[in-house]
Write a protein that holds these residues in place. Structure first.
Motif, short mmCIF file in Angstrom:
data_model
loop_
_atom_site.label_atom_id
_atom_site.label_comp_id
_atom_site.label_asym_id
_atom_site.label_seq_id
_atom_site.Cartn_x
_atom_site.Cartn_y
_atom_site.Cartn_z
N THR A 162 0.77 -1.17 0.06
CA THR A 162 0.03 0.02 0.02
C THR A 162 0.81 1.19 0.09
O THR A 162 0.51 2.08 -0.60
CB THR A 162 -0.90 -0.09 1.29
OG1 THR A 162 -1.50 -1.11 1.24
CG2 THR A 162 -1.84 1.35 1.37
N VAL A 163 1.91 1.16 0.88
CA VAL A 163 2.83 2.33 0.80
C VAL A 163 3.43 2.73 -0.55
O VAL A 163 3.36 3.91 -1.04
CB VAL A 163 3.73 2.34 1.86
CG1 VAL A 163 4.86 3.61 1.77
CG2 VAL A 163 3.44 2.20 3.17
N ILE A 164 4.12 1.60 -1.14
CA ILE A 164 4.69 1.90 -2.45
C ILE A 164 3.52 2.43 -3.31
O ILE A 164 3.93 3.30 -4.24
CB ILE A 164 5.15 0.79 -2.86
CG1 ILE A 164 6.57 0.21 -1.98
CG2 ILE A 164 5.79 0.66 -4.19
CD1 ILE A 164 7.01 -0.95 -2.40
N GLY A 165 2.45 1.64 -3.48
CA GLY A 165 1.26 2.26 -4.29
C GLY A 165 0.88 3.75 -4.07
O GLY A 165 0.64 4.35 -5.06
N ASN A 166 0.88 4.16 -2.88
CA ASN A 166 0.35 5.50 -2.63
C ASN A 166 1.42 6.45 -3.27
O ASN A 166 1.16 7.50 -3.54
CB ASN A 166 0.18 5.79 -1.31
CG ASN A 166 -1.01 5.19 -0.76
OD1 ASN A 166 -1.93 5.13 -1.53
ND2 ASN A 166 -1.18 4.92 0.59
N ILE A 167 2.90 5.80 -3.03
CA ILE A 167 3.93 7.02 -3.62
C ILE A 167 4.03 6.81 -5.08
O ILE A 167 3.99 7.91 -5.77
CB ILE A 167 5.05 6.56 -2.85
CG1 ILE A 167 5.08 6.53 -1.62
CG2 ILE A 167 6.57 7.24 -3.55
CD1 ILE A 167 6.37 5.99 -0.63
N ALA A 168 3.93 5.56 -5.64
CA ALA A 168 4.24 5.55 -7.13
C ALA A 168 3.16 5.54 -8.12
O ALA A 168 3.34 5.82 -9.08
CB ALA A 168 5.03 3.93 -7.23
N GLY A 169 1.91 5.44 -7.48
CA GLY A 169 0.66 5.47 -8.20
C GLY A 169 0.22 6.92 -8.42
O GLY A 169 0.70 8.04 -8.09
N ARG A 170 -0.78 6.87 -9.72
CA ARG A 170 -1.38 8.12 -10.03
C ARG A 170 -2.29 8.63 -8.93
O ARG A 170 -2.75 7.69 -8.07
CB ARG A 170 -2.00 7.97 -11.33
CG ARG A 170 -1.35 7.48 -12.38
CD ARG A 170 -2.06 7.48 -13.90
NE ARG A 170 -2.79 6.16 -13.85
CZ ARG A 170 -2.63 5.06 -14.42
NH1 ARG A 170 -1.78 5.11 -15.30
NH2 ARG A 170 -3.03 3.85 -14.42
N LEU A 171 -2.22 9.73 -8.96
CA LEU A 171 -3.34 10.30 -7.85
C LEU A 171 -4.74 9.91 -8.11
O LEU A 171 -5.24 9.81 -9.03
CB LEU A 171 -3.40 11.92 -7.78
CG LEU A 171 -3.69 12.50 -6.33
CD1 LEU A 171 -2.83 11.90 -5.39
CD2 LEU A 171 -3.77 13.91 -6.72
N HIS A 172 -5.36 9.16 -7.13
CA HIS A 172 -6.67 8.68 -7.39
C HIS A 172 -7.75 9.52 -7.42
O HIS A 172 -7.65 10.55 -6.84
CB HIS A 172 -6.99 7.59 -6.09
CG HIS A 172 -7.83 6.58 -6.27
ND1 HIS A 172 -9.52 6.93 -6.18
CD2 HIS A 172 -7.87 5.56 -6.62
CE1 HIS A 172 -10.29 5.95 -6.55
NE2 HIS A 172 -9.36 4.89 -6.75
N PRO A 173 -8.91 9.23 -8.16
CA PRO A 173 -9.85 10.29 -8.35
C PRO A 173 -10.86 10.51 -7.10
O PRO A 173 -11.65 11.61 -6.82
CB PRO A 173 -10.61 9.85 -9.53
CG PRO A 173 -10.30 8.26 -9.84
CD PRO A 173 -9.06 8.46 -9.21
N ASN A 174 -10.72 9.41 -6.04
CA ASN A 174 -11.76 9.68 -5.08
C ASN A 174 -10.94 10.46 -4.08
O ASN A 174 -9.78 10.29 -3.76
CB ASN A 174 -11.82 8.21 -4.45
CG ASN A 174 -12.74 8.27 -3.31
OD1 ASN A 174 -12.18 8.76 -2.32
ND2 ASN A 174 -13.79 7.74 -3.41
N ALA A 175 -11.46 11.37 -3.64
CA ALA A 175 -10.90 12.46 -2.58
C ALA A 175 -10.45 11.92 -1.31
O ALA A 175 -9.19 12.26 -0.97
CB ALA A 175 -11.91 13.57 -2.16
N ASN A 176 -10.95 10.86 -0.95
CA ASN A 176 -10.28 10.18 0.54
C ASN A 176 -9.09 9.47 0.05
O ASN A 176 -8.28 9.76 0.87
CB ASN A 176 -11.45 9.30 0.97
CG ASN A 176 -12.62 9.99 1.55
OD1 ASN A 176 -12.61 11.30 2.03
ND2 ASN A 176 -13.80 9.48 1.61
N VAL A 177 -9.19 8.83 -0.88
CA VAL A 177 -7.96 7.76 -1.36
C VAL A 177 -6.86 8.82 -1.80
O VAL A 177 -5.81 8.55 -1.24
CB VAL A 177 -8.32 6.98 -2.44
CG1 VAL A 177 -7.04 6.13 -3.04
CG2 VAL A 177 -9.43 5.77 -2.09
N ALA A 178 -7.26 9.84 -2.30
CA ALA A 178 -6.14 10.85 -2.92
C ALA A 178 -5.53 11.53 -1.59
O ALA A 178 -4.22 11.67 -1.72
CB ALA A 178 -6.60 11.79 -3.74
N ALA A 179 -6.45 11.73 -0.50
CA ALA A 179 -5.66 12.39 0.85
C ALA A 179 -4.66 11.43 1.42
O ALA A 179 -3.65 12.07 1.83
CB ALA A 179 -7.07 12.90 1.37
#
Length: 87
Positions: free
Chosen positions: A9-26
């Protein structure tokens, strides 16, 4: 120095594109902010299995994961090695 195991999850949050859902993006933004100082505060480790899982997908995602993963060491003090074939 404390050891922090970096999971998928940490790597995905760093390396991934910003998610369209505001909570996930935060959550992604919070993780990215934490990441800016994490390597100076902790010894970051991960596993080949985690990197393989994170690198699943298209080539841009693989390259992004590879870029971020260069900062890790493996749990048993082994230097970082490429763990998936180039496509």
């Amino acid at each position: 120095m404390d050891i922090v195991y970096i999971e998928t999850t940490v790597i995905g949050n760093i390396a991934g594109r910003l998610h369209p859902n505001a909570n996930v993006a935060a959550r992604q933004e919070i993780t990215r902010e934490w990441w800016t100082t994490a390597s100076s505060l902790y010894r970051l480790v991960t596993s080949l299995l985690t990197l393989d899982e994170c690198a699943d997908g298209d080539r841009p995602r693989q390259q992004s994961v590879w870029k971020w993963s260069m900062q890790f060491r493996f749990w048993r003090n082994r230097p970082m090695r490429r763990c998936w074939p180039a496509r």
